[in-house]
Design an enzyme around this catalytic site. Structure first.
Site, PDB file in Angstrom:
ATOM      1  N   ASP A   1      -7.074   4.425  -4.382  1.00 57.42           N
ATOM      2  CA  ASP A   1      -7.731   4.291  -3.074  1.00 57.42           C
ATOM      3  C   ASP A   1      -8.327   5.680  -2.814  1.00 57.42           C
ATOM      4  O   ASP A   1      -8.569   6.431  -3.775  1.00 57.42           O
ATOM      5  CB  ASP A   1      -6.727   3.856  -1.988  1.00 57.42           C
ATOM      6  CG  ASP A   1      -7.412   3.390  -0.691  1.00 57.42           C
ATOM      7  OD1 ASP A   1      -7.839   2.234  -0.628  1.00 57.42           O
ATOM      8  OD2 ASP A   1      -7.542   4.204   0.251  1.00 57.42           O
TER       9      ASP A   1
ATOM     10  N   LYS B   1       0.862  -1.187   0.000  1.00 57.05           N
ATOM     11  CA  LYS B   1       0.000   0.000   0.000  1.00 57.05           C
ATOM     12  C   LYS B   1       0.888   1.223   0.000  1.00 57.05           C
ATOM     13  O   LYS B   1       2.032   1.176   0.464  1.00 57.05           O
ATOM     14  CB  LYS B   1      -0.874   0.023   1.263  1.00 57.05           C
ATOM     15  CG  LYS B   1      -2.083   0.923   1.154  1.00 57.05           C
ATOM     16  CD  LYS B   1      -3.234   0.209   0.475  1.00 57.05           C
ATOM     17  CE  LYS B   1      -4.417   1.113   0.232  1.00 57.05           C
ATOM     18  NZ  LYS B   1      -5.597   0.337  -0.194  1.00 57.05           N
TER      19      LYS B   1
HETATM   20  P1  NDP Z   1     -12.924   8.017  -2.720  1.00 48.67           P
HETATM   21  O1  NDP Z   1     -11.832   8.988  -2.539  1.00 48.67           O
HETATM   22  O2  NDP Z   1     -13.488   7.804  -4.080  1.00 48.67           O
HETATM   23  O3  NDP Z   1     -14.131   8.352  -1.752  1.00 48.67           O
HETATM   24  C1  NDP Z   1     -13.946   8.418  -0.377  1.00 48.67           C
HETATM   25  C2  NDP Z   1     -15.258   8.795   0.288  1.00 48.67           C
HETATM   26  O4  NDP Z   1     -15.122   8.610   1.697  1.00 48.67           O
HETATM   27  C3  NDP Z   1     -15.612  10.244   0.090  1.00 48.67           C
HETATM   28  O5  NDP Z   1     -17.016  10.382   0.117  1.00 48.67           O
HETATM   29  C4  NDP Z   1     -14.976  10.901   1.299  1.00 48.67           C
HETATM   30  O6  NDP Z   1     -15.564  12.144   1.669  1.00 48.67           O
HETATM   31  C5  NDP Z   1     -15.222   9.871   2.365  1.00 48.67           C
HETATM   32  N1  NDP Z   1     -14.153   9.991   3.371  1.00 48.67           N
HETATM   33  C6  NDP Z   1     -12.828   9.784   3.173  1.00 48.67           C
HETATM   34  N2  NDP Z   1     -12.135  10.013   4.297  1.00 48.67           N
HETATM   35  C7  NDP Z   1     -13.043  10.366   5.213  1.00 48.67           C
HETATM   36  C8  NDP Z   1     -12.944  10.721   6.577  1.00 48.67           C
HETATM   37  N3  NDP Z   1     -11.765  10.742   7.211  1.00 48.67           N
HETATM   38  N4  NDP Z   1     -14.105  11.021   7.216  1.00 48.67           N
HETATM   39  C9  NDP Z   1     -15.304  10.986   6.566  1.00 48.67           C
HETATM   40  N5  NDP Z   1     -15.447  10.665   5.273  1.00 48.67           N
HETATM   41  C10 NDP Z   1     -14.346  10.348   4.611  1.00 48.67           C
HETATM   42  O7  NDP Z   1     -12.354   6.635  -2.127  1.00 48.67           O
HETATM   43  P2  NDP Z   1     -12.884   5.158  -2.364  1.00 48.67           P
HETATM   44  O8  NDP Z   1     -14.345   5.140  -2.565  1.00 48.67           O
HETATM   45  O9  NDP Z   1     -12.006   4.521  -3.381  1.00 48.67           O
HETATM   46  O10 NDP Z   1     -12.518   4.462  -0.977  1.00 48.67           O
HETATM   47  C11 NDP Z   1     -13.455   4.369   0.100  1.00 48.67           C
HETATM   48  C12 NDP Z   1     -13.030   3.260   1.034  1.00 48.67           C
HETATM   49  O11 NDP Z   1     -12.987   2.008   0.322  1.00 48.67           O
HETATM   50  C13 NDP Z   1     -11.637   3.395   1.658  1.00 48.67           C
HETATM   51  O12 NDP Z   1     -11.653   2.813   2.955  1.00 48.67           O
HETATM   52  C14 NDP Z   1     -10.758   2.538   0.750  1.00 48.67           C
HETATM   53  O13 NDP Z   1      -9.584   2.107   1.401  1.00 48.67           O
HETATM   54  C15 NDP Z   1     -11.706   1.392   0.476  1.00 48.67           C
HETATM   55  N6  NDP Z   1     -11.442   0.588  -0.713  1.00 48.67           N
HETATM   56  C16 NDP Z   1     -11.331   1.130  -1.949  1.00 48.67           C
HETATM   57  C17 NDP Z   1     -11.107   0.342  -3.049  1.00 48.67           C
HETATM   58  C18 NDP Z   1     -11.059   0.899  -4.440  1.00 48.67           C
HETATM   59  O14 NDP Z   1     -10.954   0.098  -5.378  1.00 48.67           O
HETATM   60  N7  NDP Z   1     -11.149   2.190  -4.647  1.00 48.67           N
HETATM   61  C19 NDP Z   1     -10.917  -1.114  -2.918  1.00 48.67           C
HETATM   62  C20 NDP Z   1     -11.123  -1.618  -1.574  1.00 48.67           C
HETATM   63  C21 NDP Z   1     -11.360  -0.777  -0.530  1.00 48.67           C
HETATM   64  P3  NDP Z   1     -14.772  13.515   1.366  1.00 48.67           P
HETATM   65  O15 NDP Z   1     -14.880  13.693  -0.122  1.00 48.67           O
HETATM   66  O16 NDP Z   1     -15.490  14.530   2.143  1.00 48.67           O
HETATM   67  O17 NDP Z   1     -13.364  13.298   1.816  1.00 48.67           O
HETATM   68  O1  2IT Z   2      -7.951  -1.434  -0.661  1.00 45.41           O
HETATM   69  C1  2IT Z   2      -7.898  -1.926  -1.806  1.00 45.41           C
HETATM   70  O2  2IT Z   2      -8.033  -3.133  -1.990  1.00 45.41           O
HETATM   71  C2  2IT Z   2      -7.713  -1.013  -2.935  1.00 45.41           C
HETATM   72  N1  2IT Z   2      -7.660   0.188  -2.739  1.00 45.41           N
HETATM   73  C3  2IT Z   2      -7.574  -1.558  -4.325  1.00 45.41           C
HETATM   74  C4  2IT Z   2      -6.178  -2.066  -4.558  1.00 45.41           C
HETATM   75  C5  2IT Z   2      -5.872  -2.490  -5.965  1.00 45.41           C
HETATM   76  O3  2IT Z   2      -4.690  -2.808  -6.199  1.00 45.41           O
HETATM   77  O4  2IT Z   2      -6.750  -2.504  -6.824  1.00 45.41           O
END
Ligand code: NDP
Ligand code: 2IT
Length: 450
Positions: free
Chosen positions: A165, A125
């Site tokens: 992420d 990561k």
């Molecule tokens: P994005 O940046 O697309 O969206 C993040 C969302 O979460 C936004 O709405 C953001 O609000 C909110 N957020 C982030 N940090 C905070 C915080 N500290 N407090 C409150 N709200 C928060 O990210 P993703 O959708 O990609 O990721 C969301 C989650 O999913 C994370 O935990 C990530 O690790 C996990 N994840 C993502 C994957 C992927 O493929 N993208 C795969 C597996 C897991 P704001 O805009 O106000 O910051």
């Molecule tokens: O938390 C996760 O699994 C991710 N943000 C996606 C990682 C990836 O390599 O697609």
């Protein structure tokens, strides 16, 4: 067994101030106790002591200039945690809360998540404490280029393959890829989540959210339930949330909430998905804009949440999909969900529930899918992107989506069978941790002390 406390004490002493990492490590280590008791080989090979120590940690300086020419300095991280099962694989997070402990927790979770996918990927990561909010497109580009000007020497299609992420989506992957290509003089599948124009995979954008909903579907099927016609609550409004909402609609459910770090939307008629995509993917504005187009929906700012709780979890629902960030759902939230009749929680985010909330879900035997199992569809589809890049082919959306659904089913089957093997069939926390760990640990033993 005293080893869990010993290892946690050792981590606290040797890597101070990494609360999120200790939290993630403690959960996994506690779950492993029945496995460790049954199979002494893991202790003989000191697998626990080895697996909590990243193989390599890269910390670097990132300097860049904003549109006014002012110089900024950020911290860059890439933690290459474990390569027993394949090249390091895992996302990059750009958020001001990023520090070494956050990246280590995410990298640690990634080891077991990637193992659960059944694919050949190790765990890693990275990220930065850079805050993308309010930055111009040019500033984002310059930051990504500066970040890659150091990272490029450490990554490669068969060594370490980053992805997105929080704060890193298709736009950022484009700028990162462009700079990698220039510096390495190599056009290769070094990043995933790429554009469909130049090596990306169909359905990668959708995969994490879709996967979390598939996971809920399989958990519920085993209990004779479905999502059809059910009210569901979702937190966040980024990549994972948007495609969770999309898949919920496709399965006939009614997603009624979403949120960002400023507040939440409750739309009892169902979230307007096209509007949400326009606000968050195209215009990149705050969520309070939603009610301008949907006056019947209710926006509550964070200051309006009941103290010590997250407002999203106070809305009565059948199933909940935490999809924003770590520790966004605490014990009080968990109790509220259960009291309101929620029977399913599928985690799209990484470690969104606090340890106390997890205990409540497990004790009450609800259908609880921990993040490393329920959100593994994103990284699994990243590996499908790597497969397509390596073989220079492109699969259709339907092909990738069908593989994703099958992988999520396999993860559920593996986690629940492992939970049953160790005497607690509904405990998918234990099942996912043991199943994910066991494969990595056996690979480490077979590969010797390296
Ligand atoms: P994005 O940046 O697309 O969206 C993040 C969302 O979460 C936004 O709405 C953001 O609000 C909110 N957020 C982030 N940090 C905070 C915080 N500290 N407090 C409150 N709200 C928060 O990210 P993703 O959708 O990609 O990721 C969301 C989650 O999913 C994370 O935990 C990530 O690790 C996990 N994840 C993502 C994957 C992927 O493929 N993208 C795969 C597996 C897991 P704001 O805009 O106000 O910051
Ligand atoms: O938390 C996760 O699994 C991710 N943000 C996606 C990682 C990836 O390599 O697609």
């Amino acid at each position: 067994m005293g080893y869990v406390r010993e290892v946690c004490d050792y981590l606290a002493r040797t890597s101070p101030a990494q609360a999120e990492f200790y939290q993630a490590a403690q959960e996994v280590l506690m779950s492993l106790r029945p496995l460790m008791e049954k199979y002494p080989k893991y202790q003989e090979h000191k697998i626990i002591e080895r697996i909590v120590e990243p193989e390599r940690q890269i910390l670097f300086r990132v300097n860049w200039t904003d549109d006014k020419g002012e110089i900024h300095i950020n911290k860059g991280y890439r933690i290459e945690f474990n390569s027993a099962l394949g090249p390091y694989k895992g996302g990059l997070r750009f958020h001001p809360s990023v520090n070494a402990g956050v990246i280590k927790f995410l990298g640690f979770e990634q080891i077991f998540k990637n193992s659960l996918t059944g694919l050949q990927i190790g765990g890693g990561k990275g990220g930065s404490d850079f805050d993308p909010k309010g930055k111009s497109d040019n500033e984002i580009m310059r930051f990504c280029q500066a970040f890659m000007s150091e990272l490029y020497r450490h990554i490669g299609a068969t060594t370490d393959v980053p992805a997105g992420d929080i704060g890193v989506g298709g736009r950022e992957i484009g700028y990162l890829f462009g700079m990698y290509k220039k510096l390495a003089n190599s056009y290769e599948g070094v990043l995933t989540g790429k554009s469909l124009l130049w090596g990306g995979s169909l359905a990668r954008t959708e995969a994490t959210g879709y996967g979390a909903v598939y996971f809920a579907k399989y958990m519920l099927e085993d209990r004779g339930e479905t999502l059809k016609g059910k009210r569901c609550v979702v937190s966040g409004s980024g990549n994972v949330s948007i495609y969770t909402i999309e898949k919920l609609y496709q399965l006939g459910a009614l997603p009624i909430t979403c949120s960002d770090s400023n507040g939440m939307i409750y739309d009892e008629d169902g979230i307007d998905l096209a509007l949400l995509k326009e606000l968050k993917e195209t215009k990149r504005v705050r969520l309070n804009e939603y009610t301008k187009s949907r006056p019947n929906a209710k926006y509550t700012p964070v200051s309006g949440y009941k103290e010590g709780t997250n407002g999203v979890w106070s809305i009565p629902c059948f199933a909940a999909f935490p999809s924003a960030t770590q520790n966004e759902l605490n014990a009080q939230d968990a109790k509220t969900l259960l009291a309101n009749g929620c029977i399913c929680v599928s985690e799209g985010a990484n470690m969104p529930s606090t340890p106390e909330a997890v205990d409540i879900f497990v004790e009450n035997k609800i259908a609880y899918g921990p993040g490393k199992a329920a959100n593994a569809g994103g990284v699994a589809t990243s590996q499908l992107e790597m497969q397509q890049n390596a073989s220079m082919t492109n699969w259709t959306f339907e092909e990738v989506d069908a593989k994703l659904a099958q992988i999520m089913k396999n993860i559920y089957t593996n986690a629940s069978a492992t939970a049953a093997e160790f005497g607690d069939p509904t405990n998918l926390v234990m099942g996912a941790n043991i199943a994910g760990f066991r494969k990595v640990a056996d690979a480490m033993i077979e590969q010797g002390l390296v």
